[in-house]
Every structure is written in C-alpha cells, then in structure tokens.
Design an enzyme around this catalytic site. Sequence first.
Site, mmCIF file in Angstrom:
data_model
loop_
_atom_site.group_PDB
_atom_site.id
_atom_site.type_symbol
_atom_site.label_atom_id
_atom_site.label_comp_id
_atom_site.label_asym_id
_atom_site.label_seq_id
_atom_site.Cartn_x
_atom_site.Cartn_y
_atom_site.Cartn_z
ATOM 1 N N GLU A 168 2.865 -4.647 -21.051
ATOM 2 C CA GLU A 168 3.361 -5.405 -21.958
ATOM 3 C C GLU A 168 2.433 -5.665 -23.440
ATOM 4 O O GLU A 168 2.714 -5.982 -24.171
ATOM 5 C CB GLU A 168 3.840 -6.699 -21.721
ATOM 6 C CG GLU A 168 4.639 -6.779 -20.664
ATOM 7 C CD GLU A 168 6.065 -6.047 -20.825
ATOM 8 O OE1 GLU A 168 6.514 -6.149 -21.995
ATOM 9 O OE2 GLU A 168 6.341 -5.110 -20.282
ATOM 10 N N ASP A 221 5.402 20.774 -46.343
ATOM 11 C CA ASP A 221 5.944 20.099 -44.830
ATOM 12 C C ASP A 221 6.980 19.154 -45.575
ATOM 13 O O ASP A 221 6.898 18.619 -46.527
ATOM 14 C CB ASP A 221 4.688 19.184 -44.527
ATOM 15 C CG ASP A 221 3.868 20.047 -43.601
ATOM 16 O OD1 ASP A 221 4.309 20.963 -43.061
ATOM 17 O OD2 ASP A 221 2.638 19.395 -43.165
ATOM 18 N N ARG A 231 -4.444 17.773 -38.134
ATOM 19 C CA ARG A 231 -3.620 19.017 -38.854
ATOM 20 C C ARG A 231 -4.006 18.969 -40.520
ATOM 21 O O ARG A 231 -3.965 19.823 -41.139
ATOM 22 C CB ARG A 231 -2.250 19.356 -38.443
ATOM 23 C CG ARG A 231 -1.383 18.489 -38.976
ATOM 24 C CD ARG A 231 -0.076 18.748 -38.165
ATOM 25 N NE ARG A 231 0.487 19.998 -39.184
ATOM 26 C CZ ARG A 231 1.257 20.025 -40.227
ATOM 27 N NH1 ARG A 231 1.187 19.039 -40.816
ATOM 28 N NH2 ARG A 231 1.640 21.094 -40.829
#
Length: 241
Positions: A121, A184, A169
């Site tokens: 949890e 992108d 990246r």
Amino acid sequence: MTTTRIDVITIFPDYFAPLQLSLVGKAMTEGIIDIRVHDLRDHTTDRHRSVDDTPYGGGPGMLMSPEPWGMALDAVRSAQQAPNQRPLLIIPTPSGEPLTQELAHRWAETDWLVFACGRYEGIDARVAQYYGDAKVCPDWAGVREVSLGNYVLAGGEVAALVIIEAVSRLLPGVVSNADSITDDSFALGAMADLVEGPSFTRPRTWRGLEVPEVLVSGNHERIAAWRAEQAQIRTQSRHLR
Ligand code: ADE
C-alpha cells in the site's frame, strides 16, 4: 559531458534488467547515464529481512516501514561521486502529481535522481516528509511524488522504468536525431499539449489504403500545415484539451 546518475531502490532489482536494452542500455554503455539498482532488503536488520508492517489506524494490506528506507536512502546519499551533487528523490505513487513531458525535461537537467519503488500500500508517509524537508535534509534536492495515471500498479518499479526512459531519451546524445524530440507529442514549444498526427512510410498503397497526397507533394509548407492541422484534430478527438 556530465553523466546523469540514477539510483533505484527496490525489493525487486530484477525488474530493471530491461534497462540494459535499446536506447537506455546504449546510453549506459556510452557513459551518458549511470544507473545503479539497490535491494532495499540489504538495509534490513531482522532475520526475515522484512520491509513491511500493518498500517496504524487499521485498513487492508501492508505498508513499507520507514526504517529500511531511511537506511537505504542514506547509504545512496553517502555514495556521492561528484562534488556539489544533491539527489532529487522521486517516489512513484498513484497519489502523486501526474507525470508530464515537462517534468521529464526538468529531470533530464537534474544530474542525480533517486527512485524509491514502493510495494504493497506504499511507503510510510514520513519518508517523503523527512527527505523533502530542506532544513532536516539540506543535502537532498527535495522529493517529488509522481503518478503515471489514474490506475493502480502493483508497485513503483514499472513506473520508475517509465520515468527513466522518458528522462533518458531527452539527454544529449541518447536520441541521435534531435528533431525527433522537438517533433514529439507534448514537446515543449509549438507542440506543447499536442499529440502528433498520423505518420506513414512505404509502400504508398497498402491493402488499398493510400498515403495522404499532401505528404508526397514535396511542398514543405503544405506538409507542415497539414501536420499541424492533424495534430489539432487528433488532440481534440482524444479529449486532451
Ligand atoms: N504505483 C502504483 N500505482 C502507480 C501509478 N499509477 N503511478 C505511479 N506509481 C504507482
């Protein structure tokens, strides 16, 4: 070139084997990133190497105890390599702030990231509180609790992998064509908040489906205008704006 250092603390170090592959693996080989994976259980003191306990106040499931985390984080912190480096602690959790491309860019400019991967949890809340308190922990750069989305994973490992890939990246030299980063989806600048439109490669006709005429027109202005329009259409159709 400065190397970006990433430490990951987990009870499942094997989860991180895929980091050896592809872009991130190459970036490690080239010394662009230095990733070190640590087993939280190495910082337990009892015979069972236990890392969890029942939550105060009751409720289902188990919570990760603060003590092994404190020991593991202090050990990572003391293994500083370059002078003046302060690590930023990232704790993946469904109750954190949403991960965005903007955060990935920000973290790509941070030279030391430490990931604390919780299971069960989650981690006793005092861990984030303690390391996030600049008065108590001035040698840390703070704590960010981040969520990949409104769903619950079995632990923070997969989320840490996602964040590491999104950040890596963006580091100089990892993606060879810098344009592919500025184009992108969600890239900063013109593409901010937009997803990319559709892309096509050869053959020009596939199973009766044609590549849009504009893309083979050779007219770069028309192509740019078409792509901008497609990005708008796709973004709207995904209810992202
Ligand atoms: N750990 C469990 N679920 C998560 C989520 N959605 N994002 C980040 N970390 C998590």
